[in-house]
Design a protein around this motif. Structure first.
Motif, PDB file in Angstrom:
ATOM      1  N   VAL A 254      -6.471   8.067   7.095  1.00  0.00           N
ATOM      2  CA  VAL A 254      -5.214   8.269   7.811  1.00  0.00           C
ATOM      3  C   VAL A 254      -4.056   8.369   6.816  1.00  0.00           C
ATOM      4  CG1 VAL A 254      -6.122   7.023   9.814  1.00  0.00           C
ATOM      5  CG2 VAL A 254      -4.719   5.802   8.127  1.00  0.00           C
ATOM      6  N   THR A 255      -2.874   8.668   7.343  1.00  0.00           N
ATOM      7  CA  THR A 255      -1.681   8.816   6.503  1.00  0.00           C
ATOM      8  C   THR A 255      -1.175   7.479   5.996  1.00  0.00           C
ATOM      9  OG1 THR A 255      -1.052  10.852   7.634  1.00  0.00           O
ATOM     10  CG2 THR A 255       0.690   9.670   6.477  1.00  0.00           C
ATOM     11  N   SER A 256      -1.185   6.471   6.859  1.00  0.00           N
ATOM     12  CA  SER A 256      -0.712   5.152   6.445  1.00  0.00           C
ATOM     13  C   SER A 256      -1.670   4.537   5.434  1.00  0.00           C
ATOM     14  CB  SER A 256      -0.588   4.227   7.652  1.00  0.00           C
ATOM     15  OG  SER A 256      -0.337   2.886   7.229  1.00  0.00           O
ATOM     16  N   TYR A 257      -1.110   3.941   4.381  1.00  0.00           N
ATOM     17  CA  TYR A 257      -1.907   3.135   3.464  1.00  0.00           C
ATOM     18  C   TYR A 257      -1.393   1.693   3.509  1.00  0.00           C
ATOM     19  CZ  TYR A 257      -5.106   2.509  -0.498  1.00  0.00           C
ATOM     20  OH  TYR A 257      -6.160   2.135  -1.308  1.00  0.00           O
ATOM     21  N   ASP A 258      -1.068   1.260   4.707  1.00  0.00           N
ATOM     22  CA  ASP A 258      -0.559  -0.093   4.919  1.00  0.00           C
ATOM     23  C   ASP A 258      -1.489  -1.138   4.317  1.00  0.00           C
ATOM     24  OD1 ASP A 258       1.261  -1.990   6.740  1.00  0.00           O
ATOM     25  OD2 ASP A 258      -0.822  -2.601   7.000  1.00  0.00           O
TER      26      ASP A 258
ATOM     27  N   GLY B 126       0.793  -1.223   0.000  1.00  0.00           N
ATOM     28  CA  GLY B 126       0.000   0.000   0.000  1.00  0.00           C
ATOM     29  C   GLY B 126       0.822   1.269   0.000  1.00  0.00           C
ATOM     30  N   GLY B 127       1.833   1.338   0.857  1.00  0.00           N
ATOM     31  CA  GLY B 127       2.640   2.548   0.940  1.00  0.00           C
ATOM     32  C   GLY B 127       2.024   3.568   1.890  1.00  0.00           C
ATOM     33  N   THR B 128       2.182   4.850   1.542  1.00  0.00           N
ATOM     34  CA  THR B 128       1.867   5.933   2.474  1.00  0.00           C
ATOM     35  C   THR B 128       1.265   7.119   1.732  1.00  0.00           C
ATOM     36  OG1 THR B 128       3.829   5.262   3.746  1.00  0.00           O
ATOM     37  CG2 THR B 128       2.850   7.397   4.290  1.00  0.00           C
ATOM     38  N   ASN B 129       0.295   7.773   2.375  1.00  0.00           N
ATOM     39  CA  ASN B 129      -0.249   9.033   1.857  1.00  0.00           C
ATOM     40  C   ASN B 129       0.630  10.184   2.355  1.00  0.00           C
ATOM     41  OD1 ASN B 129      -2.596   7.831   0.633  1.00  0.00           O
ATOM     42  ND2 ASN B 129      -3.470   7.628   2.684  1.00  0.00           N
ATOM     43  N   PHE B 130       1.825  10.266   1.805  1.00  0.00           N
ATOM     44  CA  PHE B 130       2.758  11.303   2.230  1.00  0.00           C
ATOM     45  C   PHE B 130       2.165  12.689   1.982  1.00  0.00           C
ATOM     46  CE2 PHE B 130       5.934   7.876   1.157  1.00  0.00           C
ATOM     47  CZ  PHE B 130       6.359   7.663   2.454  1.00  0.00           C
ATOM     48  N   GLY B 131       2.617  13.649   2.775  1.00  0.00           N
ATOM     49  CA  GLY B 131       2.124  15.010   2.610  1.00  0.00           C
ATOM     50  C   GLY B 131       0.674  15.095   3.039  1.00  0.00           C
TER      51      GLY B 131
END
Length: 583
Positions: free
Chosen positions: A296-300, A276-281
């Motif tokens: 949330v920020t995490s897209y784990d 998934g990665g991350t919703n950076f910014g």
């Protein structure tokens, strides 16, 4: 050059059946220096294909722009997939959902209220065509019939859940072919008769999205795609989280069994997500089906490869399933190791309300503009006006999207939240300088509210009188980390909005997990890289720091606290803390 086609029962590569074993990996959610690592781990799990969306709003933050640099270098990403000996699937939308802000549609597109959303409307289609041409300029040379990795390109995305405008789908197909895309074109919809019928056209290969009841859903898909290979192009092996709820997980055993059933039936698959990665910014999306729920920020995503790129139990279970049907590599990625745990102290506060002019430029309006009336469109805005009166007052907004902190002569009066449907707040007096800090917490990415404006909607009224004259300061989040205090100070518990900074040391670069549990609500940067949002309400407690962001020796952390920070300590922990689950 290789030939790839859709046969009577199978995908065909040079005339021979090919099962697509794909995993979703969004280049825009992964640090570009880690793309090769994630692609390699997909191959080790037994996958042969990488699928990605393309986010229009990230590439085109303003009209006329198309950014392909750094973490948006789609050309480099596709080359890396080819170098790993894998195939690719590209899904450019223009709408992608993906729990990404506005479903990938750029907000500037909707400054004109007459512009259509996901339908056959000339102004919308003109912008879409320009966007697709930019994407396909990159993708065309990477097609399989030109020696590249791209096997399939998708038209729109789960369109049957939104509309049934066949002229719109036909226009997207026409633009795609005219731009030079020659590989087969697909659509994806949830496997209900209504959605599969509404979301596709003859000549586009229908695929389905589901994560359970495999046999039943393949039968529904086959009824609407009578020939050709069956494919689940979004096999939901996890789920996303929103603030104020729990961390979603799915059963390893049940997901593996459903994957087994899909492969046993001869189906092709795209795991959503492999990683998934991350919703950076500030890129997270939101849902609003009566209650606004920002992501949330995490897209784990409880994916086989976790947010930091480490294999999970699901990774190994899926690999075992794939190995029953296809050869898998001999090696597997090593297990996760504890991350370093440096500490630091946040200090040298820069308070927004002490000197707002340092944070941006005031603009005067004779009405209260929405964020979308400003250019470039901001995500954090400070509003100012003077009020006069001789008694306490009630300040009422038309609508708050999404969080408004209200101050009177520098004192915090209260905060209004969209999710609570807050619109009004009592003021202790009706005279003084009124300041309102408004935050866009994430644009809705699914349903009928896509494209809606942000900020304060339909103005403000105090005791029945409209407040018409406002000073407006858009805050450029890219410049915030560079703000520095005039004098050094050690700081204790604090109320925002305030910017604080600190420094920590590392022996060598490594992934880190920043513990935000004692902070309130805000955003964090390390060495200028925007990690994303934190919020004490959870479930997410740690922010993932990719190893390429840090360096051996000194590293700088900057935190924008919008709420109340209990302790100004910087703590890193050995493992991610994504919150409680339902179990």
């Amino acid at each position: 050059m290789p030939e790839f086609a859709i046969g009577e029962t199978d995908f065909l590569l040079d005339g021979r059946p090919l099962k697509i074993l794909s995993g979703a990996l969004h280049y825009f959610r992964v640090h570009p220096d880690l793309w090769a690592d994630r692609i390699g781990k997909a191959r080790q799990m037994g996958l042969n294909t990488i699928e990605t969306y393309v986010p229009w709003n990230a590439h085109s933050p303003e009209p006329g722009e198309f950014d392909l640099s750094g973490g948006l270098d789609l050309d480099r990403f596709l080359r890396m997939i080819a170098e790993a000996g894998m195939y690719a699937i590209v899904r450019p939308g223009p709408y992608i959902c993906a729990e990404w802000a506005n479903g990938g549609l750029p907000p500037w597109l909707f400054r004109d209220p007459e512009v259509g959303v996901r339908r056959y409307e000339p102004r919308y289609l003109a912008a879409v065509r320009e966007y697709l041409n930019q994407v396909y300029n990159v993708v065309v040379p990477h097609q399989i019939d030109r020696g590249g990795p791209v096997l399939l390109v998708q038209i729109e995305n789960e369109y049957g859940a939104f509309g049934n405008d066949k002229r719109y789908l036909a226009a997207l197909t026409e633009y795609t072919r005219e731009a030079g895309i020659t590989v087969p074109l697909t659509t994806v919809d949830q496997p209900t008769p209504e959605m599969l019928e509404a979301g596709s056209l003859e000549g586009l290969h229908r695929t389905a999205s589901f994560g359970s009841r495999t046999t039943e859903r393949l039968a529904t898909l086959r009824a609407h795609q009578p020939t050709g290979p069956l494919m689940c192009s979004e096999f939901w092996n996890g789920w996303f989280d929103h603030w104020g709820a729990h961390h979603h997980t799915t059963s390893v055993e049940e997901s593996a069994a459903d994957l087994d059933a899909l492969l046993a039936a001869g189906g092709s698959v795209n795991l959503y997500m492999f990683h998934g990665g991350t919703n950076f910014g500030l890129t997270n999306g939101a849902n609003d089906k009566g209650v606004y729920q920002p992501l949330v920020t995490s897209y784990d995503y409880d994916a086989p490869l976790d947010e930091a790129g480490n294999p999970t139990a699901k990774y190994h279970a899926f690999r075992d399933v794939i190995a029953r049907y296809h050869k898998v590599p001999d090696s597997v990625p090593p297990p996760a190791q504890p991350a370093p745990t440096p500490t630091a102290l946040l200090r040298d506060p820069v308070r927004l309300l002490d000197a707002p002019q340092r944070w941006g430029t005031w603009q005067t309006y004779d009405h209260l503009p929405t964020f979308d009336e400003l250019s470039p469109i901001p995500q954090l805005v400070l509003l100012r006006t003077r009020i006069t009166g001789d008694k306490p007052g009630v300040l009422t907004f038309g609508e708050v999207r999404d969080r408004a902190a209200v101050f009177l002569d520098g004192d915090h009066v209260g905060t209004l939240l969209r999710e609570h449907h807050d619109r009004a707040i009592a003021l202790p007096r009706a005279n003084g300088e009124l300041l309102v800090l408004v935050e866009d917490q994430g644009r809705v990415d699914y349903g009928t509210r896509i494209g809606e404006a942000k900020g304060i909607i339909d103005g403000a009224v105090l005791n029945g009188q409209s407040l018409s004259t406002w000073d407006v300061m858009p805050i450029d989040m890219a410049l915030v980390p560079d703000l520095r205090a005039d004098s050094a100070a050690v700081f204790g518990p604090t109320a925002g909005p305030a910017l604080l900074r600190g420094e920590f040391d590392l022996d060598q670069p490594a992934d880190l997990f920043l513990d935000t549990g004692l902070w309130g609500k805000g955003m964090a940067w390390i060495n200028g890289f925007p990690l994303g949002r934190y919020w004490r309400r959870g479930p997410q407690r740690t922010l993932y720091v990719p190893s390429p962001v840090v360096r051996a020796g000194a590293n700088e952390i900057v935190v924008l606290e919008l709420g109340t920070m209990l302790e100004p300590d910087v703590r890193f922990v050995p493992h991610p803390l994504l919150g409680h689950t339902e179990a």
